[in-house]
Design a protein around this motif. Structure first.
Motif, PDB file in Angstrom:
ATOM      1  N   THR A  63       0.804  -1.291   0.031  1.00  0.00           N
ATOM      2  CA  THR A  63       0.008  -0.015  -0.025  1.00  0.00           C
ATOM      3  C   THR A  63       0.988   1.131   0.005  1.00  0.00           C
ATOM      4  OG1 THR A  63      -0.074   0.072   2.413  1.00  0.00           O
ATOM      5  CG2 THR A  63      -1.804  -1.068   1.224  1.00  0.00           C
ATOM      6  N   GLY A  64       2.038   0.998   0.115  1.00  0.00           N
ATOM      7  CA  GLY A  64       3.050   2.246   0.022  1.00  0.00           C
ATOM      8  C   GLY A  64       3.888   2.340  -1.106  1.00  0.00           C
ATOM      9  N   ILE A  65       5.167   2.663  -0.945  1.00  0.00           N
ATOM     10  CA  ILE A  65       6.134   2.741  -1.964  1.00  0.00           C
ATOM     11  C   ILE A  65       6.138   1.441  -2.812  1.00  0.00           C
ATOM     12  CG2 ILE A  65       8.210   3.202  -2.820  1.00  0.00           C
ATOM     13  CD1 ILE A  65       8.462   5.343  -0.452  1.00  0.00           C
ATOM     14  N   SER A  66       5.698   1.296  -3.949  1.00  0.00           N
ATOM     15  CA  SER A  66       5.560   0.166  -5.004  1.00  0.00           C
ATOM     16  C   SER A  66       7.129  -0.152  -5.728  1.00  0.00           C
ATOM     17  CB  SER A  66       4.406   0.116  -5.602  1.00  0.00           C
ATOM     18  OG  SER A  66       4.547   1.237  -6.556  1.00  0.00           O
ATOM     19  N   LYS A  67       7.455   0.787  -6.237  1.00  0.00           N
ATOM     20  CA  LYS A  67       8.684   0.812  -6.805  1.00  0.00           C
ATOM     21  C   LYS A  67       9.913  -0.235  -6.097  1.00  0.00           C
ATOM     22  CE  LYS A  67      12.389   2.824  -9.793  1.00  0.00           C
ATOM     23  NZ  LYS A  67      12.803   4.085 -10.342  1.00  0.00           N
ATOM     24  N   ILE A  82      -3.311   6.807   0.560  1.00  0.00           N
ATOM     25  CA  ILE A  82      -4.130   8.030   0.405  1.00  0.00           C
ATOM     26  C   ILE A  82      -3.180   9.236   1.228  1.00  0.00           C
ATOM     27  CG2 ILE A  82      -6.384   9.195   1.188  1.00  0.00           C
ATOM     28  CD1 ILE A  82      -7.658   6.595   0.872  1.00  0.00           C
ATOM     29  N   ALA A  83      -2.454   8.886   2.285  1.00  0.00           N
ATOM     30  CA  ALA A  83      -2.039   9.820   3.156  1.00  0.00           C
ATOM     31  C   ALA A  83      -0.597  10.453   2.292  1.00  0.00           C
ATOM     32  CB  ALA A  83      -1.560   8.963   4.249  1.00  0.00           C
ATOM     33  N   ALA A  84       0.161   9.463   1.518  1.00  0.00           N
ATOM     34  CA  ALA A  84       1.179   9.993   0.747  1.00  0.00           C
ATOM     35  C   ALA A  84       1.071  11.227  -0.054  1.00  0.00           C
ATOM     36  CB  ALA A  84       1.898   8.856  -0.021  1.00  0.00           C
ATOM     37  N   PRO A  85      -0.127  11.076  -0.992  1.00  0.00           N
ATOM     38  CA  PRO A  85      -0.081  12.284  -1.798  1.00  0.00           C
ATOM     39  C   PRO A  85      -0.342  13.671  -1.011  1.00  0.00           C
ATOM     40  CG  PRO A  85      -1.124  10.283  -2.656  1.00  0.00           C
ATOM     41  CD  PRO A  85      -0.660   9.964  -1.266  1.00  0.00           C
ATOM     42  N   ILE A  86      -1.361  13.400   0.005  1.00  0.00           N
ATOM     43  CA  ILE A  86      -1.482  14.587   0.732  1.00  0.00           C
ATOM     44  C   ILE A  86      -0.231  15.129   1.468  1.00  0.00           C
ATOM     45  CG2 ILE A  86      -2.922  15.325   2.934  1.00  0.00           C
ATOM     46  CD1 ILE A  86      -4.753  13.181   2.443  1.00  0.00           C
TER      47      ILE A  86
END
Length: 837
Positions: free
Chosen positions: A168-172, A310-314
């Protein structure tokens, strides 16, 4: 001084260059591991393809059956983002050598939630399945921090690695395949960089914690908070956090990694606010930073319930606003001249560069490499070091400012007495000539009552500037601040008094001439609101003396200034009256002498002019100690008054006088009276009359034999209190005498308001009585007036027979003076009495 500064500056720059060389060399060895993947070091050929499962529901068998549908291309071409989906990556390996190749597959994303690796043969059958990721339980610290698997590729064979990324976080997740040796080099390089990063930051945190305990400035705690947040954040991103905290803690930090981002953002803004001292101003920028920190705290706490995607782009949106606010705050301070903030401004450069490189690498704009992967870590390291330098520069500035305030007056910004003392002591250590010169605006106290504080400061500054110009051409005057950037020969001592130091060996007359010339060049008037104030000046010169510390020299200068009659007055060891300057050490010795009963009362006889018989004596204080015999008693009394010893001294005198009365009575001189003086300060002694009565009772001395002489200065204060005291003394039988009659302008008034038994004419009217007709009229008038008021008259200062006869003819009752006897010790006085019965 400047040459030394340049020399040390050059050494510092040289050391910095050496350190940069060491860092560059180390970085060169550590920044190359990704160059040595197996496709570059072994005869293994790789091909890459990928597939994105938007539904997150496709099973493994369906994926394997459709491997031909994968998109062929580099993994860098994948649209990595925070959208919830599964990424399937396929790496095909072909070993064209004749031997087994041992390979380590490194998945460079320790924050991935679920990482599943399927090892397939050429027929797409699963050989092994490995579960990695921070949500996979019971992995080793090494597997958590450096996700990897080991496999062996047989000769002339083809194998596949199918990797499923579900997070759910950084996927790369960059994937690199290494040989065993190259993988060891990679882990060794990573460990070295991690160790350097953590070591430097921990040492910085400990050092600043020590500074906080010493300086008590909250900005150091905020700086430490920033460091800890940076360690937590980078420990999650790069994986070394598993070696800093318990595994459960680190997994928690990684689960809520966005909160760590908010934490470091909050500490960044808090440090900016505190470091630039906006909390002292309470302006709109400070309020904006506080509100924005509150917003970030709320958003950070929301990360515990909002998914990371959701929180990361914010957060990235908030981060952009954070940079804008910080830039506004920094720019405003730079405009106002915060020169000491330069290192803090520079510290933003690596942070902004590093913060830009990381998302560019994650989004594929920049190619992945070991160096780029650790750029943000290096940026934070540089920022922390520069922030530490900024704090040190801030401390230096505050120290300079504190030194400035300690050496300059706050109102006029001129050098103060502390700088004057420093220069004086420096000359003393160098054993150079130093003569302290004080220059005063005469009647400044009067001017100060009609001038506002601002106008008063303007007047001082105007005179000081003019005085500085006059001193510039006089080489004999010492530069008080020769170690600072500016040069000044003048110090402001307050209340319109300036000071300078002459280093030229010369006579008082020569120095007076030089100072007179300087005074003539000072402004003679000061215009204020249409009023033309006339200015005058006086000078006090303090030459070196036997007691030659700064305080004693300054005190001598003030005494000379006070005694200045004309423009210039000087004081030196030869011209100064003995003990003109009071000494606190002398006061301490006097107190010891009082308590040790080392003082003495000397008696000067008083004669009845009617029959030439001795009727009593006046007691005079003496200090028999050889070391202090030269001290003027009047100045000793002044010292006692100024230091608060006068009451203790007076009570001792009264006790000794009563004791002498008792001894006189034992020797058969029961008709003798003893007169003692009371000071103006003695009026405040609680229950003085009662204490005197108790002392008389203590020695069984009749009250009528004790006389207390009050001078006009003792009567100027609280008249009601004085009238009460005189009444009480009369009630117990003590005779009260008005001493030094004629020297004060209100003596006649005192005769009307106070009940005196005797009036004592001052010796200044008696000494040349026969030759001075005016004094004859004054003395005769005083005698007649006193008799008409029912008072007896005593004349002091009789030094010859003619004066004795003249006073007797005028009707004076009693007299005393050197004609009869000088003041005698008590034993000598008894001998004198026996010879003059």
């Amino acid at each position: 001084m400047k040459n030394n500064y340049l020399r040390y500056h050059f050494i510092a720059v040289l050391i910095l260059l050496v350190l940069f060389y060491v860092i560059a060399t180390l970085a060169g060895h550590l920044a190359t591991p990704t160059k040595y993947t197996i496709d570059k070091t072994t005869p293994i050929y790789l091909s890459h393809s990928y597939f994105i499962d938007e539904t997150k529901k496709l099973p493994i068998h369906q994926i394997i059956d459709n491997l031909d549908d994968f998109t062929v291309g580099s993994f860098a071409d994948i649209n990595w983002n925070f959208t919830p989906r599964n990424y399937w990556l396929l790496v095909e390996l072909e070993n064209r050598s004749q031997q087994n190749e041992k390979i380590v597959a490194h998945f460079d994303n320790p924050m991935v939630d679920h990482l599943t690796i399927y090892h397939l043969d050429k027929s797409n059958h699963i050989i092994t399945t490995t579960q990695l990721g921070d949500l996979t339980p019971e992995l080793t610290r090494f597997e958590y921090s450096v996700p990897h698997i080991r496999l062996t590729v047989t000769p002339q064979s083809k194998q596949k690695l199918l990797i499923k990324i579900d997070t759910t976080g950084i996927s790369k997740t960059p994937i690199n395949l290494y040989g065993e040796t190259e993988f060891q080099d990679l882990t060794r390089s990573q460990t070295a960089i991690w160790g350097i990063f953590v070591g430097v930051l921990i040492m910085a945190a400990l050092y600043n914690l020590v500074l906080f305990f010493g300086i008590k400035d909250r900005v150091y705690l905020i700086y430490i908070g920033y460091i800890i947040s940076a360690i937590i954040l980078m420990g999650c991103v790069l994986g070394f956090g598993f070696y800093l905290w318990p595994v459960s803690w680190q997994l928690f930090f990684q689960k809520y990694i966005i909160f760590s981002n908010y934490a470091i953002a909050i500490f960044t803004l808090a440090f900016c606010t505190m470091f630039l001292r906006y909390h002292k101003e309470q302006c709109w920028r400070y309020k904006l930073s506080v509100y924005f920190m509150g917003l970030m705290l709320v958003l950070g706490l929301s990360c515990f319930i909002i998914p990371e995607n959701i929180a990361a782009p914010i957060f990235f949106t908030i981060l952009a606003l954070l940079y804008v606010i910080c830039i506004i705050m920094i720019y405003n301070k730079l405009r106002s001249g915060f020169r000491w903030a330069k290192f803090y401004v520079i510290s933003w450069i690596p942070l902004i560069i590093g913060a830009a490189i990381q998302p560019l690498e994650l989004t594929g704009v920049l190619p992945y490499s070991f160096a780029i992967r650790h750029t943000f870590l290096a940026a934070i390291l540089c920022e922390v070091v520069l922030m530490a330098m900024a704090l040190a520069d801030r401390v230096r500035y505050q120290r300079e400012r504190a030194l400035y305030h300690a050496t300059h007056t706050q109102q006029t910004k001129l050098l103060n007495s502390a700088m004057l003392k420093q220069a004086y002591m420096a000359l003393e250590q160098q054993q150079r000539q130093n003569t302290l010169c004080l220059i005063k605006i005469r009647y400044f106290h009067s001017l100060d009552t009609i001038l506002t504080a601002t106008k008063s400061n303007e007047l001082i500054i105007k005179v000081a500037k003019s005085l500085e110009l006059q001193l510039v051409g006089e080489r004999q005057f010492y530069f008080l601040d020769s170690t600072l950037d500016s040069n000044s020969k003048l110090a402001d001592l307050g209340t319109g008094v300036f000071a300078c130091i002459s280093t030229k060996a010369q006579t008082a007359e020569e120095l007076s001439l030089s100072l007179t010339k300087i005074i003539k060049g000072l402004p003679k008037n000061y215009q204020i609101q249409g009023l033309n104030l006339q200015l005058e000046y006086s000078v006090g010169i303090s030459f070196p003396d036997t007691v030659n510390n700064f305080e004693a020299s300054l005190q001598r200068g003030y005494v000379a200034l006070k005694q200045a009659k004309g423009t210039v007055s000087h004081i030196s060891d030869s011209q100064q009256q003995p003990n003109q300057v009071m000494d606190i050490e002398l006061a301490a010795k006097l107190q010891e002498a009082i308590r040790a009963n080392e003082l003495a009362l000397y008696h000067q006889p008083q004669i009845n002019l009617a029959n030439n018989q001795v009727v009593g004596s006046e007691v005079l204080l003496r200090w028999p100690c050889t070391q202090y015999q030269h001290i003027n008693i009047e100045q000793l009394i002044q010292l006692a008054e100024r230091t608060g010893l006068i009451n203790e001294l007076t009570l001792w005198v009264l006790d000794k006088a009563c004791q002498d009365i008792a001894q006189l009575n034992k020797q058969g001189y029961s008709g003798q009276c003893v007169s003692a003086n009371l000071s103006a300060k003695n009026i405040g002694i609680v229950q003085l009359a009662e204490k005197i009565e108790n002392t008389l009772l203590k020695y069984n001395a009749p009250a009528k034999q004790l006389k207390l002489e009050l001078t006009e200065t003792a009567l100027i204060g609280d008249q009601q209190q004085m009238q009460t005291l005189i009444k009480q003394l009369n009630e117990i039988g003590v005779t009260v005498v008005l001493d030094d009659f004629g020297t004060g302008y209100a003596s006649l008034t005192y005769l009307l308001h106070y009940t005196f038994a005797n009036l004592k004419i001052d010796k200044s009217f008696v000494i040349d009585l026969e030759a001075n007709p005016t004094n004859k009229v004054v003395v005769k008038t005083a005698i007649d007036m006193a008799h008409n008021l029912g008072l007896s008259v005593t004349a002091e200062g009789v030094e010859d027979k003619q004066t004795h006869r003249l006073l007797k003819s005028m009707g004076a009752d009693f007299s005393q003076g050197y004609y009869y006897s000088k003041a005698l010790s008590f034993d000598s006085y008894l001998d004198w009495l026996s010879k003059n019965k």
